[in-house]
Design a protein around this motif. Structure first.
Motif, short mmCIF file in Angstrom:
data_model
loop_
_atom_site.label_atom_id
_atom_site.label_comp_id
_atom_site.label_asym_id
_atom_site.label_seq_id
_atom_site.Cartn_x
_atom_site.Cartn_y
_atom_site.Cartn_z
N THR A 43 -4.32 -37.94 -72.21
CA THR A 43 -5.76 -38.01 -72.30
C THR A 43 -6.28 -36.96 -71.14
O THR A 43 -5.78 -37.15 -70.04
CB THR A 43 -6.21 -39.28 -72.11
N LEU A 44 -7.09 -36.22 -71.28
CA LEU A 44 -7.45 -35.27 -70.29
C LEU A 44 -9.14 -35.48 -70.26
O LEU A 44 -9.86 -35.79 -71.16
CB LEU A 44 -7.37 -33.88 -70.50
N PRO A 45 -9.67 -35.34 -69.02
CA PRO A 45 -8.92 -35.31 -67.84
C PRO A 45 -8.46 -36.40 -67.44
O PRO A 45 -8.73 -37.62 -68.07
CB PRO A 45 -10.32 -34.77 -66.65
N ALA A 46 -7.72 -36.17 -66.46
CA ALA A 46 -6.81 -37.41 -65.81
C ALA A 46 -6.98 -37.09 -64.40
O ALA A 46 -6.78 -36.13 -63.76
CB ALA A 46 -5.61 -37.56 -66.37
N MET A 47 -6.85 -38.28 -63.37
CA MET A 47 -6.67 -38.15 -62.12
C MET A 47 -5.94 -39.24 -61.52
O MET A 47 -5.91 -40.29 -62.35
CB MET A 47 -8.35 -38.37 -61.49
N THR A 48 -5.30 -39.11 -60.43
CA THR A 48 -4.74 -40.17 -59.75
C THR A 48 -4.77 -40.32 -58.43
O THR A 48 -5.19 -39.34 -57.84
CB THR A 48 -2.89 -40.19 -60.02
N VAL A 49 -4.99 -41.32 -57.84
CA VAL A 49 -5.00 -41.60 -56.28
C VAL A 49 -3.58 -42.51 -56.00
O VAL A 49 -3.86 -43.40 -56.60
CB VAL A 49 -6.33 -42.31 -56.04
N GLY A 50 -2.86 -41.92 -55.35
CA GLY A 50 -1.46 -42.56 -55.23
C GLY A 50 -0.76 -42.55 -56.80
O GLY A 50 -0.86 -41.80 -57.31
#
Length: 82
Positions: A43-50
């Motif tokens: 799935t886009l967009p995707a983001m991660t923090v840690g």
């Protein structure tokens, strides 16, 4: 390559909030496989923090996520994602 409208919106939100980010393009099947390993889906967009992923575009969800993990000095804290 066609531009992803939700990706543009996500990028704009990060820029407006002053959130530093790195961007990866999904061009090959290897790129898609790496995305699945990172965020658990194609799935886009995707983001991660840690290690914490956010998949798909919802301005409300992304904003809530960024606010939740923002430190007092304004930086994002990956340690707070666990």
């Amino acid at each position: 390559m066609a531009e992803c409208a939700p990706c543009l919106s996500a990028r704009k939100l990060l820029q407006q909030r002053g959130v530093p980010y790195s961007e990866k393009s999904i061009v090959t099947e290897d790129d898609a496989t790496a995305l699945v390993r990172l965020v658990g889906a194609r799935t886009l967009p995707a983001m991660t923090v840690g290690a914490q992923p956010v998949r798909g575009w919802s301005e409300q969800d992304w904003t809530a996520f960024l606010v939740r993990f923002r430190d007092a000095d304004g930086s994002l804290s990956p340690e707070r994602t666990g």
